[in-house]
Design a protein around this motif. Structure first.
Motif, short mmCIF file in Angstrom:
data_model
loop_
_atom_site.label_atom_id
_atom_site.label_comp_id
_atom_site.label_asym_id
_atom_site.label_seq_id
_atom_site.Cartn_x
_atom_site.Cartn_y
_atom_site.Cartn_z
N LEU A 11 0.85 -1.19 0.00
CA LEU A 11 0.00 0.00 0.00
C LEU A 11 0.88 1.24 0.00
CD1 LEU A 11 -2.75 1.44 0.37
CD2 LEU A 11 -2.44 1.13 2.85
N VAL A 12 0.59 2.16 -0.91
CA VAL A 12 1.39 3.37 -1.03
C VAL A 12 0.47 4.53 -1.38
CG1 VAL A 12 1.92 2.98 -3.47
CG2 VAL A 12 3.50 4.34 -2.06
N GLN A 13 0.85 5.72 -0.97
CA GLN A 13 0.07 6.90 -1.32
C GLN A 13 0.37 7.34 -2.75
OE1 GLN A 13 0.91 9.86 1.71
NE2 GLN A 13 -0.95 9.28 2.82
N ALA A 14 -0.58 8.02 -3.35
CA ALA A 14 -0.37 8.55 -4.69
C ALA A 14 0.88 9.41 -4.71
CB ALA A 14 -1.58 9.36 -5.12
N GLY A 15 1.66 9.25 -5.78
CA GLY A 15 2.93 9.95 -5.90
C GLY A 15 4.11 9.17 -5.37
N GLY A 16 3.84 8.08 -4.67
CA GLY A 16 4.90 7.27 -4.09
C GLY A 16 5.48 6.28 -5.07
N SER A 17 6.38 5.44 -4.55
CA SER A 17 7.09 4.47 -5.39
C SER A 17 7.07 3.09 -4.75
CB SER A 17 8.56 4.90 -5.57
OG SER A 17 8.66 6.15 -6.22
N LEU A 18 7.17 2.09 -5.60
CA LEU A 18 7.34 0.70 -5.18
C LEU A 18 8.25 0.02 -6.19
CD1 LEU A 18 3.74 -0.53 -4.22
CD2 LEU A 18 5.66 -0.23 -2.65
N ARG A 19 8.97 -1.00 -5.74
CA ARG A 19 9.72 -1.83 -6.67
C ARG A 19 9.29 -3.27 -6.51
NH1 ARG A 19 16.15 -3.21 -7.59
NH2 ARG A 19 15.86 -4.45 -5.69
N LEU A 20 8.81 -3.84 -7.58
CA LEU A 20 8.43 -5.24 -7.60
C LEU A 20 9.60 -6.08 -8.09
CD1 LEU A 20 4.86 -5.01 -9.20
CD2 LEU A 20 5.53 -4.71 -6.82
N SER A 21 9.69 -7.28 -7.54
CA SER A 21 10.71 -8.24 -7.97
C SER A 21 10.03 -9.54 -8.36
CB SER A 21 11.71 -8.51 -6.84
OG SER A 21 12.37 -7.34 -6.44
N CYS A 22 10.65 -10.24 -9.29
CA CYS A 22 10.15 -11.56 -9.69
C CYS A 22 11.35 -12.48 -9.83
CB CYS A 22 9.40 -11.46 -11.00
SG CYS A 22 8.95 -13.06 -11.71
N ALA A 23 11.41 -13.45 -8.95
CA ALA A 23 12.50 -14.44 -8.99
C ALA A 23 12.04 -15.64 -9.81
CB ALA A 23 12.87 -14.87 -7.58
N ALA A 24 12.85 -15.98 -10.80
CA ALA A 24 12.50 -17.07 -11.72
C ALA A 24 13.41 -18.27 -11.50
CB ALA A 24 12.62 -16.58 -13.16
N SER A 25 12.87 -19.45 -11.72
CA SER A 25 13.66 -20.68 -11.64
C SER A 25 13.09 -21.70 -12.60
CB SER A 25 13.66 -21.23 -10.21
OG SER A 25 12.35 -21.52 -9.79
N GLY A 26 13.90 -22.72 -12.87
CA GLY A 26 13.43 -23.81 -13.73
C GLY A 26 13.56 -23.54 -15.22
N MET A 27 14.39 -22.58 -15.59
CA MET A 27 14.55 -22.25 -17.01
C MET A 27 15.87 -21.50 -17.19
SD MET A 27 12.01 -18.98 -17.24
CE MET A 27 12.27 -17.57 -16.19
N ILE A 28 16.25 -21.31 -18.45
CA ILE A 28 17.44 -20.51 -18.75
C ILE A 28 16.97 -19.07 -18.84
CG2 ILE A 28 19.39 -20.16 -20.31
CD1 ILE A 28 18.98 -23.06 -21.26
N PHE A 29 17.06 -18.38 -17.73
CA PHE A 29 16.45 -17.06 -17.58
C PHE A 29 16.97 -16.06 -18.62
CE2 PHE A 29 14.32 -13.76 -15.29
CZ PHE A 29 15.15 -12.64 -15.35
N SER A 30 18.26 -16.11 -18.88
CA SER A 30 18.88 -15.05 -19.68
C SER A 30 18.37 -14.99 -21.11
CB SER A 30 20.40 -15.23 -19.69
OG SER A 30 20.74 -16.47 -20.27
N ILE A 31 17.79 -16.06 -21.61
CA ILE A 31 17.34 -16.07 -23.00
C ILE A 31 15.85 -15.78 -23.14
CG2 ILE A 31 19.16 -17.70 -23.65
CD1 ILE A 31 17.00 -19.86 -23.85
N LYS A 32 15.19 -15.52 -22.02
CA LYS A 32 13.74 -15.37 -22.02
C LYS A 32 13.29 -13.91 -22.02
CE LYS A 32 12.82 -19.81 -21.71
NZ LYS A 32 12.19 -20.54 -22.83
N THR A 33 12.24 -13.64 -22.78
CA THR A 33 11.53 -12.37 -22.63
C THR A 33 10.67 -12.47 -21.37
OG1 THR A 33 11.47 -11.88 -24.99
CG2 THR A 33 9.75 -10.90 -23.63
#
Length: 113
Positions: A11-33
Motif C-alpha cells: 500500500l502506497v500513497q499517490a505519488g509514491g514508489s514501489l519496486r516489484l521483484s520476480c524471482a525465476a527458476s526452472g529455465m534458462i532465464f537469460s534467453i527469455k523475454t
C-alpha cells in the motif's frame, strides 16, 4: 519446472514508489523475454511492460515515463520500478513468460489517493 515468485507489492500513497521483484527458476532465464501484467478489479489483465533477452523494453502508454522494467540475469530476477504512482495503478501485478504462458501468483499493489 518453471516458477515465478513476485514480491514487493503493498500500500502506497499517490505519488509514491514501489519496486516489484520476480524471482525465476526452472529455465534458462537469460534467453527469455519477461513481462509484467496487471489486473485491476473488474477489468481484464493488461500488459504493463516487457523486456527481452537483448534488454529491449516496451511499456503500456499509461506507465511510460513512470515505470521501468529491468533484469538481473545473474540473479534470475526481473524488476519493475514504479514511480509517481496513481490510484489507477492499483491492481494485482503478475510476472510472466509471455511467450510460454507461465505466470506468477501475483502481488497486490494498492495506491491510495
Amino acid at each position: 519446472q518453471v516458477q515465478l515468485v513476485e514480491s514487493g507489492g503493498g500500500l502506497v500513497q499517490a505519488g509514491g514508489s514501489l519496486r516489484l521483484s520476480c524471482a525465476a527458476s526452472g529455465m534458462i532465464f537469460s534467453i527469455k523475454t519477461m513481462g509484467w501484467y496487471r489486473q485491476a478489479p473488474g477489468k481484464q489483465r493488461e500488459l504493463v511492460a516487457v523486456i527481452t533477452s537483448a534488454y529491449t523494453t516496451n511499456y503500456a502508454d499509461s506507465v511510460k515515463g513512470r515505470f521501468t522494467i529491468s533484469r538481473d540475469n545473474a540473479k534470475n530476477t526481473v524488476y519493475l520500478q514504479m514511480n509517481s504512482l496513481k490510484p489507477e495503478d492499483t491492481g494485482v501485478y503478475y510476472c510472466c513468460l509471455p511467450q510460454s504462458n507461465y505466470w506468477g501468483q501475483g502481488t497486490q499493489v494498492t495506491v491510495s489517493s
